[in-house]
Design a protein around this motif. Structure first.
Motif, PDB file in Angstrom:
ATOM      1  N   CYS A  14      17.160 122.476  93.438  1.00  0.00           N
ATOM      2  CA  CYS A  14      18.508 122.387  92.871  1.00  0.00           C
ATOM      3  C   CYS A  14      18.896 123.601  92.029  1.00  0.00           C
ATOM      4  N   ILE A  17      21.703 125.562  93.909  1.00  0.00           N
ATOM      5  CA  ILE A  17      23.020 125.040  94.267  1.00  0.00           C
ATOM      6  C   ILE A  17      24.013 125.370  93.156  1.00  0.00           C
ATOM      7  N   ASP A  21      28.694 122.448  93.811  1.00  0.00           N
ATOM      8  CA  ASP A  21      27.807 121.575  94.580  1.00  0.00           C
ATOM      9  C   ASP A  21      27.118 120.557  93.663  1.00  0.00           C
ATOM     10  N   ARG A  24      29.373 117.710  93.145  1.00  0.00           N
ATOM     11  CA  ARG A  24      29.400 116.789  94.287  1.00  0.00           C
ATOM     12  C   ARG A  24      28.143 115.921  94.331  1.00  0.00           C
ATOM     13  N   VAL A  25      26.996 116.532  94.059  1.00  0.00           N
ATOM     14  CA  VAL A  25      25.738 115.783  94.057  1.00  0.00           C
ATOM     15  C   VAL A  25      25.828 114.653  93.024  1.00  0.00           C
TER      16      VAL A  25
ATOM     17  N   GLY B  17      21.017 127.636  98.886  1.00  0.00           N
ATOM     18  CA  GLY B  17      20.779 126.194  99.032  1.00  0.00           C
ATOM     19  C   GLY B  17      20.491 125.785 100.468  1.00  0.00           C
ATOM     20  N   VAL B  20      16.219 125.586 101.081  1.00  0.00           N
ATOM     21  CA  VAL B  20      15.239 125.009 100.168  1.00  0.00           C
ATOM     22  C   VAL B  20      14.897 123.534 100.411  1.00  0.00           C
ATOM     23  N   ASN B 251      22.679 119.066  99.622  1.00  0.00           N
ATOM     24  CA  ASN B 251      23.101 119.423  98.266  1.00  0.00           C
ATOM     25  C   ASN B 251      24.264 120.396  98.278  1.00  0.00           C
ATOM     26  N   ILE B 252      24.355 121.205  99.336  1.00  0.00           N
ATOM     27  CA  ILE B 252      25.469 122.139  99.403  1.00  0.00           C
ATOM     28  C   ILE B 252      26.504 121.577 100.376  1.00  0.00           C
ATOM     29  N   GLU B 253      27.721 122.062 100.251  1.00  0.00           N
ATOM     30  CA  GLU B 253      28.778 121.517 101.095  1.00  0.00           C
ATOM     31  C   GLU B 253      28.571 121.950 102.548  1.00  0.00           C
TER      32      GLU B 253
END
Lengths: 221, 618
Positions: A14, A17, A21, A24-25, B17, B20, B251-253
């Motif tokens: 994480c 990100i 992002d 959103r998570v 992202g 990973v 986790n990423i868009e």
């Protein structure tokens, strides 16, 4: 309705990100956890969450905060970390939850732990790098180009370094306190990029935010 | 977990992202406790691959078996690839961080032809020999499935096994066979021979292809007991077919960042240009209860607040309004929004609009595909202009102001008048807005007209047709542009050169393997991305290999030619496709499966729409 603040750590996968992002998570984790929180009331209703101090992509942290409003005044705040953690990916873990005390605008500074490693293997030794770092930090002024809303501006970082101490442990380590918050925010990368330029070395820096403070130096809670 | 040594590279590349893993619901197992490790490779970026439904279904299905660990692998973008090559980091799977060489199976999904170079590139990045003949042991078995497996001939040198049709059963049967062969110490050749006996499995090494002097195929000859014709697999009962109640949540868009529920497989329409409409016959629906239950579980397990109902033509779902009502009974109180893509112009009703409008409103997209009624009849896109206008009126009354219209150019039998009619239809939609009494006041309409270039595909009635040359396509694009007279219409068109390459590989034969290998040697990949694609480089490769791409793209085949995919059976017969092609020449539309059976051949699967009661029978 209660304003609550969770403190969470962000690391591992994480770390990579972005703030958007992360937002959103968190929204999905709240939806999945079925925590009853206040939603916006527009046409596109969504849970309302805010973050006091966004974290740059690539940084780890032990002290991030997220605020939301729980609808039920009897909600057991102590149970919230566990409920959210069951719904979060590897690398984000909620540590605590309580009613918010400070306002995000109260934030004045943040502390970072930095581990610096030269990327060009062998060309510069750890000792040399440490010496260079001391010399760099002892400069009378450290001029960098900072992106502001009005374009690029040259600033002297020196007066903004609130604290800077070498740390023990393997490699070149530094503990760094810099202004943070909505009025003045100094990203540690500004200083580290200036150091890379100064030392003519490509650096790999692991940066962890370890503290967020309000006026007077108290923890932001 | 990603390998530790990539940490230093990650901050130098875009969107780290992607590389990973560690997402919610990703499956991590103890590798010592499993018998088979399967690397599910998507030959495109993370954001594209993670949006794909097939990988989600198979990932969960495989991982439900305790003895299989299935992991995900995506193509690194060019910046990351450069870093990985510079630092000798092999391509790794996201769950374990282990390189491809640690896997028993390396499986690719073949979504479209321009990803073929990525398959070769991913193998080489993973340290796996790209040629099947160089992989001699019973490990690193390269398998592939998906729509392009219907003509896999251009990549037969690289792939050991192709899965034809639905993968839910056949993939597991092959994995099971591998597990047994491994235990018995059998060779790769023995395993492949045994696998070729499983229905839906195509082992290309067991077939010899010979050619006539003019370059067409003279024969495809099976050996070692492999079947002469390989039949696709079909899941006939969709309610009982495996569907995950859980997705890996990125986790990423990503491109389609929402829960996806498949509501039926196949399509009743039989539009003559559409490969999916023939490959996935017959239509098999899920029940309303099953869809609702699966959707609800997905939302609860992922935290998504949006569900997309996926199919080739959502409004053809027989119970579409009851379905939307049932879904909204829980979706509305839980703030979950529903989206219904692939709506047909004639399937758009007030009822549907009411149900999807309740939560979120976006623009509307319709695909008339051709501008004139004559050409729409020829391609069997049974949509009438008054239906389109009626639909647009309903949409405008419902508050919409943006309409996107998708068209194709280069369709068989197309004339310049048909092309000009595209612009004309766009104009009529603009007029329709102003003629709508209850239109949104004080707003002006925005109509987007997009034209893509037609690519003839195997297993369609147009499989014998030549593609327009790039010059012809460019001329048609300009003709539309010149025919648009209002600024309320935005006109988009796509470069015709990628469509040309797509056409070459879509109907290619085994001689194209050499072309792909050479393209790979020259560092080509991500051909579907304009940042990477270069037609010039491709033409140089064709030239170097002594192969004329026009032979594949622009040549009209005769009906009795042996086509490279004739030994594969997707249920639809060649006789049916030929009849449909002839109807196209007469600009004659065909009824859909629910109106009248056209005897395509899919009846042999004994289910789905072929066994539904037709309206005419009631």
């Amino acid at each position: 309705m209660k304003n609550v603040r969770v403190i969470y750590e962000k690391n591992g996968p994480c770390k990579y990100i972005s703030h958007l992002d992360t937002n959103r998570v968190m929204l999905r984790a709240i939806t999945k956890s079925r925590l009853d929180i206040w939603h916006t009331e527009g046409f596109n209703r969504h849970p309302y969450i805010t973050f006091a101090l966004p974290l740059s992509l690539g940084f780890s942290s032990t002290c991030e905060s997220m605020d939301f409003r729980v609808l039920n005044d009897e909600e057991d705040l102590a149970a919230i970390p566990e409920r959210l953690n069951a719904c979060l990916p590897e690398g984000i873990r909620v540590l605590s939850c309580r009613e918010a005390v400070h306002k995000p605008a109260d934030i004045e500074s943040a502390k970072y732990e930095v581990k610096i490693e030269p990327l060009n293997n062998g060309e510069i030794s750890e000792e040399e790098l440490k010496e260079q770092l001391s010399a760099f930090l002892a400069l009378p002024e450290i001029l960098v180009d900072k992106k502001t809303k009005k374009g690029m501006k040259q600033v002297d970082l020196k007066p903004y370094i609130l604290a800077c101490e070498p740390q023990d442990g393997e490699g070149v380590r530094l503990s760094l306190t810099l202004p943070a918050g909505s009025t003045l925010n100094i990203n540690p990368n500004l200083l580290l990029d200036a150091f890379a330029e100064y030392s003519h070395t490509e650096l790999y820096c692991e940066i962890t935010r370890v503290g967020i403070y309000v006026k007077g130096g108290a923890d932001f809670v | 977990m990603y390998p530790k040594e990539i940490e230093k590279l990650l901050l130098k590349v875009q969107k780290p992202g992607r590389y990973v893993g560690g997402e919610l619901n990703a499956v991590v197992k103890d590798k010592r406790a499993v018998d088979v490790r399967f690397a599910f490779c998507f030959p495109d970026t993370y954001e594209i691959g993670m949006s794909h439904l097939g990988i989600k279904i198979l990932y969960s299905l495989f991982n439900e078996k305790p003895y299989i660990w299935c992991e995900r692998v995506f193509a690194p973008w060019i910046d990351m690839e450069a870093e990985m090559r510079a630092h000798d980091i092999p391509l790794y799977a996201l769950e374990s961080g282990d390189p491809l060489t640690d896997f028993d199976f390396i499986g690719f999904t073949l979504q479209y032809e321009l990803s073929y170079t990525n398959i070769l590139n991913m193998l080489s990045l993973g340290g796996i020999p790209v040629l099947a003949k160089d992989r001699k042991e019973l490990d690193h078995i390269v398998v592939a499935g998906g729509p392009c497996a219907c003509n896999p001939e251009p990549i037969t040198d690289f792939v050991d096994i192709f899965f034809l049709g639905d993968g839910e059963e056949v993939d597991l049967e092959v994995i099971e066979l591998y597990r047994a062969c491994k235990k018995d110490g059998r060779s790769k050749d023995e395993f492949l021979r045994l696998a070729s006996q499983i229905k839906g499995v195509y082992v290309p090494a067991l077939y010899d292809v010979t050619y006539h002097e003019d370059g067409t195929i003279s024969a495809v000859t099976p050996k070692d007991g492999a079947p002469a014709v390989i039949e696709k697999r079909v899941m006939m009962n969709m309610d009982e077919s495996y569907y995950p109640d859980n997705f890996v949540v990125p986790n990423i868009e990503i491109v389609h960042d929402r829960a996806v529920e498949e509501i039926f497989r196949g399509c009743i329409r039989g539009c003559r240009f559409c490969q999916a409409g023939f490959l996935y016959r017959p239509v098999r629906e899920k029940s309303v209860e099953c869809i609702s239950r699966q959707c609800h579980a997905l939302c609860q397990n992922t935290g998504y607040d949006e569900v997309s109902l996926s199919s080739l033509s959502s409004s053809d779902y027989t119970q579409v309004v009851p379905l939307l009502r049932e879904l909204n009974s829980w979706a509305k109180p839980e703030n979950v929004s529903l989206s219904l893509p692939s709506l047909r112009v004639d399937g758009f009703t007030d009822d549907i609009l009411d149900e999807i409008k309740t939560v979120r409103k976006s623009g509307l997209t319709f695909a008339p595909e051709a501008g004139s009624q004559r050409l729409r009849n020829a391609i069997n896109k049974n949509v009438f202009e008054d239906e389109l206008m009626n639909t647009c009126r309903i949409a405008f009354e419902g508050g919409y102001t943006t309409v996107k219209l998708y068209f194709m150019i280069g369709l068989p039998t197309e004339t310049m008048d048909d092309v000009a009619a595209i612009a004309e239809l766009g104009r009529k939609v603009v007029d329709c807005f102003y003629q709508t009494e209850n239109r949104p006041k004080g707003k002006s309409p925005r109509v987007t007209v997009s034209a893509s270039s037609f690519v003839p595909k195997p297993f369609t009635p147009f499989q014998w047709e030549p593609q327009d040359t790039m010059d012809e396509l460019r001329e048609k694009q300009q003709h539309i542009k010149n025919s648009i007279t209002t600024r309320k219409i935005t006109y988009n068109y796509h470069a015709s050169d990628t469509s040309f390459l797509e056409a070459v590989f879509a109907r290619g034969d085994r001689r194209l393997n050499a072309v792909l290998l050479e393209a790979h040697r020259r560092g080509m990949r991500f051909d579907g991305w304009s940042d990477c694609f270069s037609l010039e480089k491709w033409l140089e490769v064709f030239d170097y290999c002594g192969i004329d791409p026009a032979f594949y793209a622009n040549r009209r085949r005769s009906f009795d030619e042996i086509l490279p995919w004739d030994h594969l059976d997707y249920g639809v017969t060649k006789a049916f496709l030929k009849k449909e092609c002839e109807r196209a020449y007469n600009s004659e539309a065909s009824p859909n499966c629910r109106e009248k059976c056209m005897n395509c051949g899919a009846l042999k699967y004994k289910g789905g729409v072929c066994y539904e009661k037709r309206q005419s029978d009631l």
